[in-house]
Design a protein around this motif. Structure first.
Motif, PDB file in Angstrom:
ATOM      1  N   ALA A  51       0.839  -1.207   0.000  1.00  0.00           N
ATOM      2  CA  ALA A  51       0.000   0.000   0.000  1.00  0.00           C
ATOM      3  C   ALA A  51       0.872   1.254   0.000  1.00  0.00           C
ATOM      4  CB  ALA A  51      -0.934  -0.013   1.204  1.00  0.00           C
ATOM      5  N   LEU A  52       1.902   1.269   0.824  1.00  0.00           N
ATOM      6  CA  LEU A  52       2.817   2.406   0.855  1.00  0.00           C
ATOM      7  C   LEU A  52       3.549   2.557  -0.469  1.00  0.00           C
ATOM      8  CD1 LEU A  52       4.007   4.648   2.613  1.00  0.00           C
ATOM      9  CD2 LEU A  52       5.696   2.999   3.424  1.00  0.00           C
ATOM     10  N   TYR A  53       3.905   1.453  -1.106  1.00  0.00           N
ATOM     11  CA  TYR A  53       4.573   1.459  -2.406  1.00  0.00           C
ATOM     12  C   TYR A  53       3.673   2.064  -3.483  1.00  0.00           C
ATOM     13  CZ  TYR A  53       6.903  -0.540  -6.537  1.00  0.00           C
ATOM     14  OH  TYR A  53       7.530  -0.722  -7.730  1.00  0.00           O
ATOM     15  N   VAL A  54       2.409   1.670  -3.500  1.00  0.00           N
ATOM     16  CA  VAL A  54       1.468   2.198  -4.490  1.00  0.00           C
ATOM     17  C   VAL A  54       1.266   3.696  -4.286  1.00  0.00           C
ATOM     18  CG1 VAL A  54      -0.943   2.120  -5.230  1.00  0.00           C
ATOM     19  CG2 VAL A  54       0.324  -0.004  -4.918  1.00  0.00           C
ATOM     20  N   VAL A  55       1.121   4.113  -3.037  1.00  0.00           N
ATOM     21  CA  VAL A  55       0.953   5.541  -2.749  1.00  0.00           C
ATOM     22  C   VAL A  55       2.202   6.319  -3.157  1.00  0.00           C
ATOM     23  CG1 VAL A  55       0.709   7.211  -0.873  1.00  0.00           C
ATOM     24  CG2 VAL A  55      -0.755   5.210  -0.950  1.00  0.00           C
ATOM     25  N   THR A  56       3.365   5.773  -2.881  1.00  0.00           N
ATOM     26  CA  THR A  56       4.619   6.429  -3.256  1.00  0.00           C
ATOM     27  C   THR A  56       4.728   6.587  -4.771  1.00  0.00           C
ATOM     28  OG1 THR A  56       5.720   5.519  -1.320  1.00  0.00           O
ATOM     29  CG2 THR A  56       7.125   6.298  -3.093  1.00  0.00           C
ATOM     30  N   LEU A  57       4.405   5.545  -5.515  1.00  0.00           N
ATOM     31  CA  LEU A  57       4.469   5.639  -6.972  1.00  0.00           C
ATOM     32  C   LEU A  57       3.427   6.600  -7.520  1.00  0.00           C
ATOM     33  CD1 LEU A  57       5.180   1.977  -8.123  1.00  0.00           C
ATOM     34  CD2 LEU A  57       6.780   3.876  -7.851  1.00  0.00           C
ATOM     35  N   ALA A  58       2.241   6.639  -6.915  1.00  0.00           N
ATOM     36  CA  ALA A  58       1.205   7.573  -7.362  1.00  0.00           C
ATOM     37  C   ALA A  58       1.638   9.018  -7.128  1.00  0.00           C
ATOM     38  CB  ALA A  58      -0.107   7.279  -6.644  1.00  0.00           C
ATOM     39  N   VAL A  59       2.185   9.298  -5.958  1.00  0.00           N
ATOM     40  CA  VAL A  59       2.657  10.658  -5.669  1.00  0.00           C
ATOM     41  C   VAL A  59       3.815  11.019  -6.594  1.00  0.00           C
ATOM     42  CG1 VAL A  59       3.821  12.060  -3.908  1.00  0.00           C
ATOM     43  CG2 VAL A  59       1.847  10.665  -3.294  1.00  0.00           C
ATOM     44  N   TRP A  60       4.702  10.087  -6.817  1.00  0.00           N
ATOM     45  CA  TRP A  60       5.838  10.329  -7.696  1.00  0.00           C
ATOM     46  C   TRP A  60       5.370  10.641  -9.117  1.00  0.00           C
ATOM     47  CZ3 TRP A  60       9.973   6.100  -9.118  1.00  0.00           C
ATOM     48  CH2 TRP A  60      11.065   6.714  -9.732  1.00  0.00           C
ATOM     49  N   SER A  61       4.380   9.927  -9.617  1.00  0.00           N
ATOM     50  CA  SER A  61       3.887  10.182 -10.973  1.00  0.00           C
ATOM     51  C   SER A  61       3.159  11.517 -11.056  1.00  0.00           C
ATOM     52  CB  SER A  61       2.980   9.048 -11.443  1.00  0.00           C
ATOM     53  OG  SER A  61       1.801   9.017 -10.675  1.00  0.00           O
ATOM     54  N   VAL A  62       2.402  11.895 -10.032  1.00  0.00           N
ATOM     55  CA  VAL A  62       1.745  13.202 -10.030  1.00  0.00           C
ATOM     56  C   VAL A  62       2.774  14.325 -10.036  1.00  0.00           C
ATOM     57  CG1 VAL A  62       0.313  14.740  -8.625  1.00  0.00           C
ATOM     58  CG2 VAL A  62      -0.396  12.386  -9.006  1.00  0.00           C
ATOM     59  N   VAL A  63       3.805  14.192  -9.237  1.00  0.00           N
ATOM     60  CA  VAL A  63       4.860  15.210  -9.194  1.00  0.00           C
ATOM     61  C   VAL A  63       5.573  15.294 -10.549  1.00  0.00           C
ATOM     62  CG1 VAL A  63       7.091  15.777  -8.137  1.00  0.00           C
ATOM     63  CG2 VAL A  63       5.174  15.097  -6.712  1.00  0.00           C
ATOM     64  N   ALA A  64       5.816  14.161 -11.166  1.00  0.00           N
ATOM     65  CA  ALA A  64       6.500  14.158 -12.463  1.00  0.00           C
ATOM     66  C   ALA A  64       5.639  14.826 -13.540  1.00  0.00           C
ATOM     67  CB  ALA A  64       6.835  12.725 -12.868  1.00  0.00           C
ATOM     68  N   VAL A  65       4.336  14.586 -13.525  1.00  0.00           N
ATOM     69  CA  VAL A  65       3.448  15.196 -14.508  1.00  0.00           C
ATOM     70  C   VAL A  65       3.379  16.714 -14.286  1.00  0.00           C
ATOM     71  CG1 VAL A  65       1.023  15.355 -15.229  1.00  0.00           C
ATOM     72  CG2 VAL A  65       2.120  13.121 -14.970  1.00  0.00           C
ATOM     73  N   ARG A  66       3.318  17.132 -13.050  1.00  0.00           N
ATOM     74  CA  ARG A  66       3.262  18.577 -12.750  1.00  0.00           C
ATOM     75  C   ARG A  66       4.548  19.285 -13.136  1.00  0.00           C
ATOM     76  NH1 ARG A  66       0.094  19.205  -6.989  1.00  0.00           N
ATOM     77  NH2 ARG A  66      -1.903  18.462  -7.788  1.00  0.00           N
ATOM     78  N   ASN A  67       5.677  18.624 -13.000  1.00  0.00           N
ATOM     79  CA  ASN A  67       6.957  19.241 -13.360  1.00  0.00           C
ATOM     80  C   ASN A  67       7.143  19.354 -14.867  1.00  0.00           C
ATOM     81  OD1 ASN A  67       7.709  19.675 -10.719  1.00  0.00           O
ATOM     82  ND2 ASN A  67       8.866  17.771 -10.568  1.00  0.00           N
ATOM     83  N   ARG A  68       6.489  18.514 -15.639  1.00  0.00           N
ATOM     84  CA  ARG A  68       6.583  18.575 -17.094  1.00  0.00           C
ATOM     85  C   ARG A  68       5.812  19.748 -17.670  1.00  0.00           C
ATOM     86  NH1 ARG A  68       5.713  12.461 -19.219  1.00  0.00           N
ATOM     87  NH2 ARG A  68       7.590  11.615 -18.315  1.00  0.00           N
ATOM     88  N   GLY A  69       4.614  19.978 -17.096  1.00  0.00           N
ATOM     89  CA  GLY A  69       3.701  20.945 -17.694  1.00  0.00           C
ATOM     90  C   GLY A  69       3.906  22.314 -17.203  1.00  0.00           C
TER      91      GLY A  69
END
Length: 69
Positions: A51-69
């Protein structure tokens, strides 16, 4: 790929430490013959770690998308 594996290992380690702390505090039931540490290792560590792994990957992907745009 190594970073993903390291994140998974870290999440499982954190979940194991939290599970053992919960077991020592008595939140996992009665501790007869070390059964609460076993419950932490069998139930808390895999479920909490994933569960912590999934949350970590979800937060990481949101941060990566925000940094691109």
């Amino acid at each position: 790929m190594v970073l993903i594996a390291a994140i998974l290992f870290g999440c499982l380690a954190v979940a194991m430490v939290v599970g053992m702390a919960l077991a020592d505090a008595g939140y996992l039931g009665t501790c007869q013959d070390g059964s609460c540490q076993l419950a932490a290792a069998i139930f808390i560590m895999p479920l909490g770690g994933v569960a912590l792994y999934v949350v970590t990957l979800a937060v990481w992907s949101v941060v990566a998308v925000r940094n691109r745009g």
